[in-house]
Enzyme design. Sequence first.
Site, PDB file in Angstrom:
ATOM      1  N   ARG A   1       1.133  -0.671   0.348  1.00 42.81           N
ATOM      2  CA  ARG A   1       0.077  -0.206  -0.256  1.00 42.81           C
ATOM      3  C   ARG A   1       1.254   1.668  -0.037  1.00 42.81           C
ATOM      4  O   ARG A   1       2.168   1.571   0.656  1.00 42.81           O
ATOM      5  CB  ARG A   1      -0.635  -0.236   1.188  1.00 42.81           C
TER       6      ARG A   1
ATOM      7  N   ASP B   1     -12.281  -9.587  -7.237  1.00 39.28           N
ATOM      8  CA  ASP B   1     -14.208  -8.329  -7.192  1.00 39.28           C
ATOM      9  C   ASP B   1     -14.762  -8.678  -8.153  1.00 39.28           C
ATOM     10  O   ASP B   1     -15.726  -8.318  -7.683  1.00 39.28           O
ATOM     11  CB  ASP B   1     -14.206  -7.319  -5.922  1.00 39.28           C
TER      12      ASP B   1
ATOM     13  N   ARG C   1     -28.012 -29.208   9.434  1.00 40.32           N
ATOM     14  CA  ARG C   1     -27.702 -27.957   9.804  1.00 40.32           C
ATOM     15  C   ARG C   1     -27.800 -26.924   8.752  1.00 40.32           C
ATOM     16  O   ARG C   1     -27.725 -26.901   7.662  1.00 40.32           O
ATOM     17  CB  ARG C   1     -26.085 -28.148  10.177  1.00 40.32           C
TER      18      ARG C   1
ATOM     19  N   GLY D   1     -15.861  -9.669  -0.687  1.00 41.73           N
ATOM     20  CA  GLY D   1     -16.828  -8.854  -1.645  1.00 41.73           C
ATOM     21  C   GLY D   1     -17.362  -7.411  -0.627  1.00 41.73           C
ATOM     22  O   GLY D   1     -18.344  -7.891   0.284  1.00 41.73           O
TER      23      GLY D   1
ATOM     24  N   ARG E   1     -23.883 -22.713  11.632  1.00 46.69           N
ATOM     25  CA  ARG E   1     -22.687 -22.437  11.892  1.00 46.69           C
ATOM     26  C   ARG E   1     -22.081 -21.693  10.512  1.00 46.69           C
ATOM     27  O   ARG E   1     -22.487 -21.494   9.162  1.00 46.69           O
ATOM     28  CB  ARG E   1     -21.963 -23.782  11.424  1.00 46.69           C
TER      29      ARG E   1
END
Lengths: 341, 341, 341, 341
Positions: A72, A127, A162, A170, A266
Amino acid sequence: MRIGVLTAGGDCPGLNAVIRSVVHRAMTGHGDEVIGFEDGFKGLLDGHYRPLDLDSVSGILARGGTILGSARLERGRLREAAESADELGRKYGIDALIPIGGEGTLTAARMLSDAGMPVVGVPKTIDNDISSTDRTFGFDTAVMVATEAIDRLKTTAESHQRVMVVEVMGRHAGWIALESGMAGGAHGICLPERPFEVDSIVKMVEERFARGKKFAVICVAEGAHPAEGSMHYAKGEIDQFGHERFEGIGNRLAGELERRLGKEARPVILGHVQRGGTPTAYDRVLATRFGWHAVEAVHNGDFGRMTALHGTRVAMVPLAEAVTRLKTVPENRMFEAESVF
Amino acid sequence: MRIGVLTAGGDCPGLNAVIRSVVHRAMTGHGDEVIGFEDGFKGLLDGHYRPLDLDSVSGILARGGTILGSARLERGRLREAAESADELGRKYGIDALIPIGGEGTLTAARMLSDAGMPVVGVPKTIDNDISSTDRTFGFDTAVMVATEAIDRLKTTAESHQRVMVVEVMGRHAGWIALESGMAGGAHGICLPERPFEVDSIVKMVEERFARGKKFAVICVAEGAHPAEGSMHYAKGEIDQFGHERFEGIGNRLAGELERRLGKEARPVILGHVQRGGTPTAYDRVLATRFGWHAVEAVHNGDFGRMTALHGTRVAMVPLAEAVTRLKTVPENRMFEAESVF
Amino acid sequence: MRIGVLTAGGDCPGLNAVIRSVVHRAMTGHGDEVIGFEDGFKGLLDGHYRPLDLDSVSGILARGGTILGSARLERGRLREAAESADELGRKYGIDALIPIGGEGTLTAARMLSDAGMPVVGVPKTIDNDISSTDRTFGFDTAVMVATEAIDRLKTTAESHQRVMVVEVMGRHAGWIALESGMAGGAHGICLPERPFEVDSIVKMVEERFARGKKFAVICVAEGAHPAEGSMHYAKGEIDQFGHERFEGIGNRLAGELERRLGKEARPVILGHVQRGGTPTAYDRVLATRFGWHAVEAVHNGDFGRMTALHGTRVAMVPLAEAVTRLKTVPENRMFEAESVF
Amino acid sequence: MRIGVLTAGGDCPGLNAVIRSVVHRAMTGHGDEVIGFEDGFKGLLDGHYRPLDLDSVSGILARGGTILGSARLERGRLREAAESADELGRKYGIDALIPIGGEGTLTAARMLSDAGMPVVGVPKTIDNDISSTDRTFGFDTAVMVATEAIDRLKTTAESHQRVMVVEVMGRHAGWIALESGMAGGAHGICLPERPFEVDSIVKMVEERFARGKKFAVICVAEGAHPAEGSMHYAKGEIDQFGHERFEGIGNRLAGELERRLGKEARPVILGHVQRGGTPTAYDRVLATRFGWHAVEAVHNGDFGRMTALHGTRVAMVPLAEAVTRLKTVPENRMFEAESVF
């Protein structure tokens, strides 16, 4: 000619394939020299670079990460770079710079270009949210990794009756959630583009259980958020727009669903595995083509542009166009996905 | 409405994803009934079919093959079908037929459509050689399988200073060879679209060895053939056009290279593994979208057409347009690939 | 004979392979009948079961999960089962029961066996922590999934000069962390068997950075915990033994390292993807062999035992022996692993 | 100490993992120096070697092939090496040699050892046919690749009501065919250890079709051969023992079955993809442990031995014992496999 190349922003499968392609095309196709700046724009400003030749890029096509490193850079230093664009070009004796990166990088690329540096950008984002290109490399790999995870989780969900909540990457655009959710056959998909109603997820799961399908998998983008007042138990932060936002939406949603449904729910947070490692064949081909066309653009003097996929063709589009707005998932793609839950 | 669906032609990853999507969209989106004909057009003619509901398509999204089966049909019986298209529609009480298949199937679909049956086609081919669509599902999976094989073979080639010749599918179009060759970083790619010169392969390998890269991988489409007189040792059949053709080009080329180079050259024929098994995420998404849009086309009365990918959009194109000519690899794509060997 | 089979406890790749093998061997090898109890011991107590034949187990070899379902049972009800073991056998007319499960299940199996039911156990745990057997199926798959994740994370870590902390399963035994850490080439491995010193991890990372390897991957078992006083910033719960324990050790350790090192450190919690989905070839073979030998044991009257891998041989060992103590990672295996960091 | 290491014989996933492990353990554990001879024993005789340090082995753990290269050596030159074993040791100043290789290599290692060179062998074969060790690295990867291929082929076979014949590696021992056949759920397995009856395969396929399972997959080791007179159409060579042998047994068997069954039967020859590329986690761990223990053996003066897996333990066994006879598939393992077809 002498061409500089750099990679900036987050890791993305296919970066090395672009670098390799740039070096091959430039050297064997045009007799150019290529230098690679280290750690993104930092290397450009601080003078860290190394020459690249066929040997330096041998064996990297299928390797994740970037041999040039990436870091960065503070906004301030970028402005500094822009102000000295001309001088920088002279300093390294480069006739063109090929920065490979996401929205931030392309914005920086545009600043440098506006300041007079001959720049050809290569868009990169797992993305898939950069405008003006059908797809970006890295996205296919991220979707593949997320889909394989959903494939695995489904059998556990089914065996244990479950609900599984899979959080994928994203932040602002839900492409990974959309496509991995569709490919994995998720029973619900939550995207940043549209607040989701917990009630409808609860209803969907209950209907599934009622007709004997005693499990469900929900695919949630990390940037997805519930409709106002839609979460009863979990509490989010109120953001600058007065909206309730949830850090760790996967964990929150699983907790909420468990309480509302009275069934085990979960969370699984896929995290960084989506952005590293060997790229899919699709991404390697796209990355290689982007690198190739970037070099051609340099030789055509086609500066201030970036490579883009339009159908089956690689086109050059203005950097200005690419960075003005995010490419988000349109309503009709969500509608398609919902129809096959 | 009552919709019939069938799969015809060779196996292709994603067929089940289309069937599932058709059933989901038709039933939950429109309240339609769906029936599936068994073993392609044979089931249509012989009256072998079964109703399909959500349960019949549960768990098939990621499964290779086709739950409906597929079989070749003699041309004669197809004409028979076309002649009784009207009657067939009445017989099964179907308002539309969705045949999923390759060039042959789509040609048959067109005949039925011309004969008055309401038909919406879905193109399918691992070879990616159908015109009017950017891509077909199954292709991405085939390329992935071939690329993984090339990745594996490279290390053996390198450790043993050997030439490997990998033969991939593609009788008339070289898309699989092109993209898996690029993605795998092959050092030579031979396509059906252009006769290859054995001399240039020999030269390329010798140059690699000379600069210390003591191995090479050549990716050859099964339909590739050498330029006239280019093979010195191997002999091919003379075809109807007076050209020399080689059955098993992978084996032949490896033998030829071994004699010409005086170095070990080994063929690997990938064969049917390229067309079976679980589809990639890309193919599952594309197949699902094609199924969805086929059902929409039925409800829009958009008959005599097939689904097609145009950029990021699924469009409907006339069947007539799709089957007139094969989509082969254009010159510029070969050029791109060659530049990064 | 009439054989009952059930699966209990957590999901584990290979359960279906055992069921399939039991059915095949019993039916085609011995002409037996097989019934499957649903949702573990619950099905046995509540009378939920179904006959299994070759068709019921067709196509399940490579599928994750269990077609019989699995559920936890309260201790009380298990005792109830043990007390009526005899009666239960008569009720279903079964000559033997094959329970497939982990430590809890095998303990229950032993209770039933002691109470007079003819029982042959099959051990199952992705954690590989059952004594008396070299390996259990499911473990190889879990290690493979974790290793693939580490492979992917390494490139991101390297590109961004970052520390990655990967938390894998293993509450009481660190086998998954040990083997995936070794296979993935992690630079540190933390196991439940031995408190880890944060100081040595910090030192190791600093030394790596000093010699130019500016990244590190640490593989942590969920049950690993730091040596007393070893964490400076993160605070854990004090457990019944007065030790500090950390929920979510991956997150805690990453936070701690980031503050101590002044470098980015990111946690990745793999979670449930390790225990679902298609088993590796190794696990399919082991599971198939276990199922086969369990049926043979039934016919040999070899009750009160479970299948076990001893070298290349499948042996039968007393259930009593298997459940007395956990198989943890021995000191010498840790030492081996540390030597190749 | 100064240790020499070399890799000889065919490619095998895990070679690099052994080399890396030897270097790490020797250097960081004992402060040794390590040199690597290039292209197997050739490098030893011709003086081609290079020093190896941590940097030379960085990043190779997951890479297929061998960074040291491998080449065949004529028997004559090996004898030459044995005769000058002493001198060779002095020439390079090495205190021990660690040759990594298959049966041929270990025989050579034994000759050198008998001639006085301090040798510790590491067994390597994808075929798993070396005695005295439960398993060899490379085998698990080969089985995985073959199993994935069978998984893919099954769906094609099923969709097209076809018989698929998959030929896998294994000239003298059928381990790969046995385990990939079991793991892939093949309906027939043919091994070199026992001539197969074409009649029983024909019968098995016909029975499957009769009960509605209209496809079959046969897994054949390359060294398998039919029982005398068992092939009606295909003709083999008569070998030195008067037995009929078939080159390319996969192709031959498919042709024979097609004629006998009157159904499509297709061969797939997997070939070299089984022996290259990234090793499985299992193989990386085993290879790493073997490297580690080889170095320990050197320091214990435990020469003339090789590393071996005994259960979960790595033991040292005399080279003499390892190379006297091939480890073939025993009758009981075939019997197990056949029972779950």
